[in-house]
Design a protein around this motif. Structure first.
Motif, mmCIF file in Angstrom:
data_model
loop_
_atom_site.group_PDB
_atom_site.id
_atom_site.type_symbol
_atom_site.label_atom_id
_atom_site.label_comp_id
_atom_site.label_asym_id
_atom_site.label_seq_id
_atom_site.Cartn_x
_atom_site.Cartn_y
_atom_site.Cartn_z
ATOM 1 N N THR A 96 0.911 -1.104 -0.131
ATOM 2 C CA THR A 96 -0.070 0.030 -0.064
ATOM 3 C C THR A 96 0.971 1.272 -0.002
ATOM 4 N N VAL A 97 0.565 1.979 -1.006
ATOM 5 C CA VAL A 97 1.649 3.240 -1.160
ATOM 6 C C VAL A 97 0.889 4.451 -1.391
ATOM 7 N N GLN A 98 1.266 5.673 -1.403
ATOM 8 C CA GLN A 98 0.728 6.824 -1.445
ATOM 9 C C GLN A 98 0.997 7.183 -3.129
ATOM 10 N N VAL A 99 0.200 7.482 -3.879
ATOM 11 C CA VAL A 99 0.145 7.862 -5.353
ATOM 12 C C VAL A 99 -0.341 9.525 -5.117
ATOM 13 N N PRO A 100 0.495 10.273 -5.917
ATOM 14 C CA PRO A 100 -0.165 11.603 -6.198
ATOM 15 C C PRO A 100 -1.219 11.812 -6.938
ATOM 16 N N LEU A 101 -2.070 12.402 -6.402
ATOM 17 C CA LEU A 101 -3.457 13.006 -7.130
ATOM 18 C C LEU A 101 -2.815 13.300 -8.652
ATOM 19 N N GLY A 102 -3.614 13.115 -9.695
ATOM 20 C CA GLY A 102 -3.264 13.298 -11.066
ATOM 21 C C GLY A 102 -2.259 12.077 -11.606
ATOM 22 N N GLN A 103 -1.891 11.386 -10.890
ATOM 23 C CA GLN A 103 -1.074 10.208 -11.501
ATOM 24 C C GLN A 103 -1.899 9.072 -11.684
ATOM 25 N N ALA A 104 -1.507 8.232 -12.449
ATOM 26 C CA ALA A 104 -2.304 6.848 -12.799
ATOM 27 C C ALA A 104 -1.651 5.781 -12.203
ATOM 28 N N PRO A 105 -2.395 5.167 -11.265
ATOM 29 C CA PRO A 105 -1.747 4.134 -10.520
ATOM 30 C C PRO A 105 -1.682 2.734 -11.359
ATOM 31 N N THR A 106 -0.565 2.040 -11.311
ATOM 32 C CA THR A 106 -0.282 0.911 -12.000
ATOM 33 C C THR A 106 0.391 -0.232 -11.595
ATOM 34 N N VAL A 107 0.182 -1.143 -11.739
ATOM 35 C CA VAL A 107 0.917 -2.173 -10.995
ATOM 36 C C VAL A 107 1.082 -3.366 -12.255
ATOM 37 N N ALA A 108 2.278 -3.787 -12.742
ATOM 38 C CA ALA A 108 2.518 -4.877 -13.659
ATOM 39 C C ALA A 108 3.092 -5.998 -13.376
ATOM 40 N N VAL A 109 3.001 -7.072 -13.603
ATOM 41 C CA VAL A 109 3.938 -8.423 -13.259
ATOM 42 C C VAL A 109 4.166 -9.149 -14.447
ATOM 43 N N VAL A 110 5.330 -9.535 -14.471
ATOM 44 C CA VAL A 110 6.179 -10.308 -15.450
ATOM 45 C C VAL A 110 6.518 -11.804 -14.841
#
Length: 127
Positions: free
Chosen positions: A71-85
């Protein structure tokens, strides 16, 4: 005489610089939202996610053992994204993304070098 005037003028400017204790104004704090990223399945896997950086740079976790959760803080206006390979041995993994505790997206990766990405639109100001 001119040298004395110049010396006094320079001394005054230096003294003003030393005595000027007014602090520089603080930059406005970046507003953020809590984002929870989770990856389940068979690991290891490479995971990249967006965190607090306002420049949009991703954090990469190599050889992450699954299950994995942050769980992290993401700045407003940014698009949160997580990718797995997944690695060359394949397997299966699923990513999920929740903003302020509300589940928004999930995706599944499978097979050799399988990939999955969970993303949400730009974070609005929602309190």
């Amino acid at each position: 005489m001119i040298a004395a005037v110049l010396l006094l003028a320079c001394g005054g400017l230096v003294g003003y610089g030393l005595l000027d204790t007014e602090d520089e104004p603080e930059p406005p704090a970046t507003r953020t939202a809590a984002v929870t990223y989770e990856v389940t399945g068979d690991g290891p896997a490479e995971i990249s996610y967006l965190g607090r950086d306002t420049d949009g740079a991703a954090t990469v976790v190599r050889d992450a053992e699954l299950p994995w959760k942050r769980t992290v803080q993401v700045p407003l206006g940014q698009a949160p994204t997580v990718a797995v390979v997944l690695g060359e041995k394949g397997g299966q993994a699923a990513c999920t993304l929740a903003v302020r505790g509300k589940h928004l997206q999930s995706a599944t990766a499978s097979g050799e070098f399988g990939r999955a990405t969970c993303a949400a639109g730009q974070l609005p100001d929602g309190g």
